[in-house]
Design a protein around this motif. Structure first.
Motif, short mmCIF file in Angstrom:
data_model
loop_
_atom_site.label_atom_id
_atom_site.label_comp_id
_atom_site.label_asym_id
_atom_site.label_seq_id
_atom_site.Cartn_x
_atom_site.Cartn_y
_atom_site.Cartn_z
N MET A 1 -27.08 -16.94 27.85
CA MET A 1 -27.77 -16.41 28.88
C MET A 1 -28.97 -15.50 28.27
SD MET A 1 -28.50 -15.35 31.96
CE MET A 1 -29.31 -14.59 33.54
N ILE A 2 -28.30 -14.78 27.15
CA ILE A 2 -29.52 -13.96 26.51
C ILE A 2 -30.67 -14.89 25.34
CG2 ILE A 2 -30.53 -12.31 24.37
CD1 ILE A 2 -28.66 -11.09 26.72
N LYS A 3 -29.94 -15.92 25.12
CA LYS A 3 -30.64 -16.72 24.50
C LYS A 3 -32.40 -17.52 25.90
CE LYS A 3 -28.15 -18.11 20.83
NZ LYS A 3 -27.89 -19.55 19.59
N VAL A 4 -31.71 -17.57 27.26
CA VAL A 4 -32.54 -18.40 27.80
C VAL A 4 -33.70 -17.78 28.05
CG1 VAL A 4 -32.60 -19.23 30.01
CG2 VAL A 4 -30.75 -19.61 28.76
N LEU A 5 -32.65 -15.80 28.09
CA LEU A 5 -33.92 -14.89 28.53
C LEU A 5 -34.90 -14.41 27.29
CD1 LEU A 5 -31.95 -12.54 30.37
CD2 LEU A 5 -33.66 -13.66 30.79
N ASP A 6 -34.15 -14.59 25.79
CA ASP A 6 -35.40 -14.97 24.96
C ASP A 6 -36.71 -16.16 24.70
OD1 ASP A 6 -34.39 -12.42 23.87
OD2 ASP A 6 -33.17 -14.15 22.86
N ARG A 7 -36.24 -17.10 25.04
CA ARG A 7 -37.20 -18.37 26.07
C ARG A 7 -37.93 -18.72 26.77
NH1 ARG A 7 -34.17 -23.94 23.78
NH2 ARG A 7 -35.94 -24.07 23.53
N LEU A 8 -37.59 -17.55 27.66
CA LEU A 8 -38.97 -17.81 28.88
C LEU A 8 -39.59 -16.42 28.50
CD1 LEU A 8 -39.18 -18.03 31.89
CD2 LEU A 8 -37.84 -15.80 32.01
N LEU A 9 -38.88 -15.08 27.47
CA LEU A 9 -39.72 -14.06 27.32
C LEU A 9 -41.18 -14.81 26.13
CD1 LEU A 9 -40.37 -11.28 26.96
CD2 LEU A 9 -38.84 -10.90 25.61
#
Length: 186
Positions: A1-9
């Motif tokens: 989940m954190i990796k997905v948010l980091d990619r969106l960010l």
């Protein structure tokens, strides 16, 4: 989940930086009339409808920059603890989990041992291995423990080539006999 948010960010961050660079280049080449630039800067100072979105975008870019800086300097959690060896041909990395599994395999070969857990740590003298075992209660506990220690030490040193400094055995419990006698009713 954190990796997905980091990619969106990262996506939003690069989009905003890209738009800012295009605006800077357009202004630098003189393709933007000076009056438009002056009006925009004046609106930033005096108009809340222009200033608030600019402040929000600026705070977002600042927070994203801090997040990316943190991600770049933190120690990698994905890196598995391992033992590194250098040979003439190259480097060898053996994970501590591999050594734990080899310890369990060697100790499991000892007759009378039922349930095993292993923990491995590294020190200057070599490996420290702690075994937690449940035994069947039919064999001598000191003999079982010594046999497990010898077996694990020799197996680890033979397979990995890493010296074993200490093998500690903790006997956690004795298995109850699974033989239950049924009473016979006549």
């Amino acid at each position: 989940m954190i990796k997905v948010l980091d990619r969106l960010l990262l996506f939003l961050y690069t989009l905003i930086i890209g738009i800012g660079v295009v605006f800077f280049l357009v202004a630098s080449f003189g393709w933007l009339p000076i009056e438009s630039a002056e009006n925009f800067v004046s609106n930033l100072y005096y108009e809340g409808s222009t200033a608030y979105p600019a402040i929000a975008i600026g705070l977002f870019v600042l927070l994203a920059t801090c997040r990316f800086f943190y991600v770049s300097v933190r120690r990698g959690r994905g890196q598995v603890p391992s033992i590194d060896q250098r040979t003439d041909v190259g480097d060898i990395r053996i994970s501590l989990e591999t050594v734990e599994n080899l310890s369990l395999k060697a100790a499991g070969r000892v007759r009378g041992v039922k349930d095993l857990k292993a923990r491995v740590s590294v020190n200057d003298a070599g490996l420290d291995i702690v075994l937690r075992a449940v035994v069947d209660g039919e064999s001598s506990i000191p003999e079982l423990s010594e046999e497990m220690q010898r077996s694990v030490k020799s197996h680890i040193e033979d397979i990995t080539g890493i010296p074993v400094a200490n093998v500690s055995v903790f006997i956690a419990n004795v298995m109850q006999s699974s033989h239950t006698f049924k009473s016979r009713v006549e």
